[in-house]
Design a protein around this motif. Structure first.
Motif, PDB file in Angstrom:
ATOM      1  N   GLU A 246       0.792  -1.233   0.000  1.00 51.95           N
ATOM      2  CA  GLU A 246       0.000   0.000   0.000  1.00 51.95           C
ATOM      3  C   GLU A 246       0.826   1.286   0.000  1.00 51.95           C
ATOM      4  OE1 GLU A 246      -3.448   0.110   2.492  1.00 51.95           O
ATOM      5  OE2 GLU A 246      -4.199  -1.775   1.669  1.00 51.95           O
ATOM      6  N   ASP A 247       2.117   1.202  -0.248  1.00 47.68           N
ATOM      7  CA  ASP A 247       2.918   2.405  -0.477  1.00 47.68           C
ATOM      8  C   ASP A 247       2.770   2.818  -1.936  1.00 47.68           C
ATOM      9  OD1 ASP A 247       3.949   2.765   2.068  1.00 47.68           O
ATOM     10  OD2 ASP A 247       5.779   1.644   1.677  1.00 47.68           O
ATOM     11  N   PHE A 248       2.977   4.101  -2.200  1.00 49.20           N
ATOM     12  CA  PHE A 248       2.934   4.588  -3.571  1.00 49.20           C
ATOM     13  C   PHE A 248       4.039   5.604  -3.793  1.00 49.20           C
ATOM     14  CE2 PHE A 248      -0.165   6.926  -1.020  1.00 49.20           C
ATOM     15  CZ  PHE A 248       0.241   8.235  -1.194  1.00 49.20           C
ATOM     16  N   LEU A 249       4.426   5.750  -5.044  1.00 45.29           N
ATOM     17  CA  LEU A 249       5.495   6.667  -5.430  1.00 45.29           C
ATOM     18  C   LEU A 249       5.157   7.233  -6.798  1.00 45.29           C
ATOM     19  CD1 LEU A 249       8.432   7.775  -4.961  1.00 45.29           C
ATOM     20  CD2 LEU A 249       9.225   5.745  -6.181  1.00 45.29           C
ATOM     21  N   LEU A 250       5.186   8.552  -6.942  1.00 50.69           N
ATOM     22  CA  LEU A 250       4.979   9.176  -8.242  1.00 50.69           C
ATOM     23  C   LEU A 250       6.332   9.369  -8.905  1.00 50.69           C
ATOM     24  CD1 LEU A 250       2.497  11.755  -9.355  1.00 50.69           C
ATOM     25  CD2 LEU A 250       4.884  12.128  -9.963  1.00 50.69           C
ATOM     26  N   ILE A 251       6.441   8.915 -10.138  1.00 50.80           N
ATOM     27  CA  ILE A 251       7.661   9.072 -10.926  1.00 50.80           C
ATOM     28  C   ILE A 251       7.316   9.988 -12.096  1.00 50.80           C
ATOM     29  CG2 ILE A 251       9.433   7.907 -12.287  1.00 50.80           C
ATOM     30  CD1 ILE A 251       8.762   5.373 -10.570  1.00 50.80           C
ATOM     31  N   ASN A 252       8.001  11.106 -12.188  1.00 50.26           N
ATOM     32  CA  ASN A 252       7.703  12.099 -13.207  1.00 50.26           C
ATOM     33  C   ASN A 252       8.062  11.600 -14.599  1.00 50.26           C
ATOM     34  OD1 ASN A 252       6.699  14.574 -11.824  1.00 50.26           O
ATOM     35  ND2 ASN A 252       8.564  14.236 -10.636  1.00 50.26           N
ATOM     36  N   ALA A 253       7.417  12.179 -15.601  1.00 50.16           N
ATOM     37  CA  ALA A 253       7.680  11.830 -16.998  1.00 50.16           C
ATOM     38  C   ALA A 253       9.165  12.049 -17.305  1.00 50.16           C
ATOM     39  CB  ALA A 253       6.827  12.685 -17.925  1.00 50.16           C
ATOM     40  N   GLY A 254       9.736  11.117 -18.037  1.00 52.00           N
ATOM     41  CA  GLY A 254      11.125  11.249 -18.456  1.00 52.00           C
ATOM     42  C   GLY A 254      12.152  10.914 -17.392  1.00 52.00           C
ATOM     43  N   ARG A 255      11.729  10.514 -16.223  1.00 57.93           N
ATOM     44  CA  ARG A 255      12.680  10.171 -15.149  1.00 57.93           C
ATOM     45  C   ARG A 255      13.030   8.685 -15.228  1.00 57.93           C
ATOM     46  NH1 ARG A 255      12.594  11.561  -8.809  1.00 57.93           N
ATOM     47  NH2 ARG A 255      14.768  11.048  -8.455  1.00 57.93           N
ATOM     48  N   ARG A 256      14.300   8.423 -15.415  1.00 53.86           N
ATOM     49  CA  ARG A 256      14.747   7.034 -15.523  1.00 53.86           C
ATOM     50  C   ARG A 256      14.639   6.336 -14.181  1.00 53.86           C
ATOM     51  NH1 ARG A 256      20.306   7.695 -18.709  1.00 53.86           N
ATOM     52  NH2 ARG A 256      20.181   9.763 -17.854  1.00 53.86           N
ATOM     53  N   HIS A 257      14.176   5.087 -14.239  1.00 57.48           N
ATOM     54  CA  HIS A 257      14.023   4.308 -13.020  1.00 57.48           C
ATOM     55  C   HIS A 257      13.995   2.819 -13.353  1.00 57.48           C
ATOM     56  CE1 HIS A 257       9.982   4.886 -14.609  1.00 57.48           C
ATOM     57  NE2 HIS A 257       9.615   3.776 -13.971  1.00 57.48           N
ATOM     58  N   SER A 258      14.215   2.028 -12.341  1.00 58.67           N
ATOM     59  CA  SER A 258      14.105   0.574 -12.447  1.00 58.67           C
ATOM     60  C   SER A 258      13.505   0.080 -11.140  1.00 58.67           C
ATOM     61  CB  SER A 258      15.474  -0.064 -12.683  1.00 58.67           C
ATOM     62  OG  SER A 258      16.326   0.178 -11.578  1.00 58.67           O
ATOM     63  N   TYR A 259      13.074  -1.163 -11.132  1.00 60.40           N
ATOM     64  CA  TYR A 259      12.589  -1.721  -9.873  1.00 60.40           C
ATOM     65  C   TYR A 259      12.919  -3.200  -9.806  1.00 60.40           C
ATOM     66  CZ  TYR A 259       8.363  -3.184 -12.463  1.00 60.40           C
ATOM     67  OH  TYR A 259       7.495  -3.738 -13.357  1.00 60.40           O
ATOM     68  N   HIS A 260      12.968  -3.699  -8.558  1.00 60.50           N
ATOM     69  CA  HIS A 260      13.285  -5.102  -8.339  1.00 60.50           C
ATOM     70  C   HIS A 260      12.679  -5.572  -7.013  1.00 60.50           C
ATOM     71  CE1 HIS A 260      15.441  -8.881  -8.318  1.00 60.50           C
ATOM     72  NE2 HIS A 260      15.753  -8.631  -7.067  1.00 60.50           N
ATOM     73  N   SER A 261      12.246  -6.824  -7.020  1.00 60.56           N
ATOM     74  CA  SER A 261      11.765  -7.474  -5.800  1.00 60.56           C
ATOM     75  C   SER A 261      12.254  -8.911  -5.810  1.00 60.56           C
ATOM     76  CB  SER A 261      10.232  -7.454  -5.745  1.00 60.56           C
ATOM     77  OG  SER A 261       9.799  -8.143  -4.591  1.00 60.56           O
ATOM     78  N   ASP A 262      12.588  -9.426  -4.641  1.00 65.49           N
ATOM     79  CA  ASP A 262      13.006 -10.826  -4.528  1.00 65.49           C
ATOM     80  C   ASP A 262      11.816 -11.772  -4.484  1.00 65.49           C
ATOM     81  OD1 ASP A 262      15.694 -10.157  -4.515  1.00 65.49           O
ATOM     82  OD2 ASP A 262      15.718  -9.901  -2.333  1.00 65.49           O
ATOM     83  N   ARG A 263      10.640 -11.229  -4.252  1.00 63.07           N
ATOM     84  CA  ARG A 263       9.431 -12.047  -4.140  1.00 63.07           C
ATOM     85  C   ARG A 263       8.364 -11.548  -5.100  1.00 63.07           C
ATOM     86  NH1 ARG A 263       9.196 -12.558   2.375  1.00 63.07           N
ATOM     87  NH2 ARG A 263      10.993 -13.910   2.542  1.00 63.07           N
ATOM     88  N   ARG A 264       7.321 -12.325  -5.211  1.00 61.48           N
ATOM     89  CA  ARG A 264       6.201 -11.965  -6.067  1.00 61.48           C
ATOM     90  C   ARG A 264       5.538 -10.682  -5.567  1.00 61.48           C
ATOM     91  NH1 ARG A 264       0.809 -15.476  -7.439  1.00 61.48           N
ATOM     92  NH2 ARG A 264      -0.123 -13.793  -8.591  1.00 61.48           N
ATOM     93  N   ILE A 265       5.158  -9.823  -6.508  1.00 63.00           N
ATOM     94  CA  ILE A 265       4.480  -8.572  -6.166  1.00 63.00           C
ATOM     95  C   ILE A 265       3.181  -8.440  -6.962  1.00 63.00           C
ATOM     96  CG2 ILE A 265       6.615  -7.351  -5.656  1.00 63.00           C
ATOM     97  CD1 ILE A 265       6.025  -5.819  -8.384  1.00 63.00           C
ATOM     98  N   LEU A 266       2.348  -7.562  -6.504  1.00 61.67           N
ATOM     99  CA  LEU A 266       1.201  -7.109  -7.273  1.00 61.67           C
ATOM    100  C   LEU A 266       1.152  -5.602  -7.079  1.00 61.67           C
ATOM    101  CD1 LEU A 266      -1.255  -7.625  -9.038  1.00 61.67           C
ATOM    102  CD2 LEU A 266      -2.588  -7.970  -6.957  1.00 61.67           C
ATOM    103  N   ALA A 267       1.260  -4.892  -8.172  1.00 59.78           N
ATOM    104  CA  ALA A 267       1.281  -3.431  -8.119  1.00 59.78           C
ATOM    105  C   ALA A 267       0.390  -2.885  -9.229  1.00 59.78           C
ATOM    106  CB  ALA A 267       2.709  -2.916  -8.288  1.00 59.78           C
ATOM    107  N   VAL A 268       0.095  -1.615  -9.131  1.00 58.05           N
ATOM    108  CA  VAL A 268      -0.669  -0.913 -10.148  1.00 58.05           C
ATOM    109  C   VAL A 268       0.157   0.278 -10.593  1.00 58.05           C
ATOM    110  CG1 VAL A 268      -2.800   0.323 -10.673  1.00 58.05           C
ATOM    111  CG2 VAL A 268      -2.834  -1.601  -9.088  1.00 58.05           C
TER     112      VAL A 268
END
Length: 191
Positions: free
Chosen positions: A88-110
């Motif tokens: 239930e945490d959220f993060l806004l990433i602005n247009a054009g901002r480079r990013h990546s993500y990783h999890s060691d376990r299964r996730i469900l996100a929107v």
């Protein structure tokens, strides 16, 4: 050299809230990162898609996006910082901002996408930058914002005309919140 791939993906979730969805995207690979272009419905200002992938390589989007983690934990890296999101945490990433993500376990996100072109038109400005995350404030202050994101998800599952109007009103509530409290001031330079 660019490699362009177009695909349609269908995801089915056991929970009725997470109904079947279609996602149309184009990926353009450059030497250093991936630019994802999402073809939003031209009549909508906010769209969303469910994410189950445990990781994504360095990439950027042409629209601002809100990552809303429903299950699991996720490490999101930008050029400047690393954020750890929990359920239930959220993060806004602005247009054009480079990013990546990783999890060691299964996730469900929107991933909520907000049309940058429509924002620029409504705000009469070329540069639209937000600073918004559940990680910056105390948990109590974020309850209302989390509920708004959940209401958009729940309302979008229904397909009736009344529900479309309701979801559109929630989308504009989200924009009012973002633009009213979290839009950073930026002076446009004359061209």
């Amino acid at each position: 050299m660019r490699n362009i791939v177009l695909w349609t993906e269908k995801c089915l979730f056991s929970d009725p809230l997470f109904a079947i969805m279609n996602v149309k995207q184009t990926r353009i690979r450059t030497r250093r990162f991936l630019m994802e272009r999402n073809y939003m419905n031209p009549h909508l200002i906010v769209e969303f898609e469910y994410i189950e992938e445990q990781s994504a390589a360095l990439h950027e989007h042409e629209n601002p996006e809100i990552l809303f983690l429903l299950e699991g934990s996720l490490e999101v890296r930008t050029d400047q910082q690393t954020y750890t999101l929990h359920s239930e945490d959220f993060l806004l990433i602005n247009a054009g901002r480079r990013h990546s993500y990783h999890s060691d376990r299964r996730i469900l996100a929107v991933r909520f996408q907000i049309s940058l072109a429509k924002l620029q038109e409504m705000l009469h400005r070329k540069t639209v930058i937000f600073h918004w995350s559940s990680l910056f404030d105390n948990a109590g202050a974020q309850k209302e914002k989390r509920q708004l994101l959940k209401d958009i998800l729940c309302g979008s599952v229904n397909n009736g005309t009344k529900d479309d109007f309701y979801v559109s009103s929630l989308d504009y509530q989200l924009l009012r919140l973002l633009c009213g409290r979290f839009l950073l001031e930026y002076r446009e330079q004359d061209e």
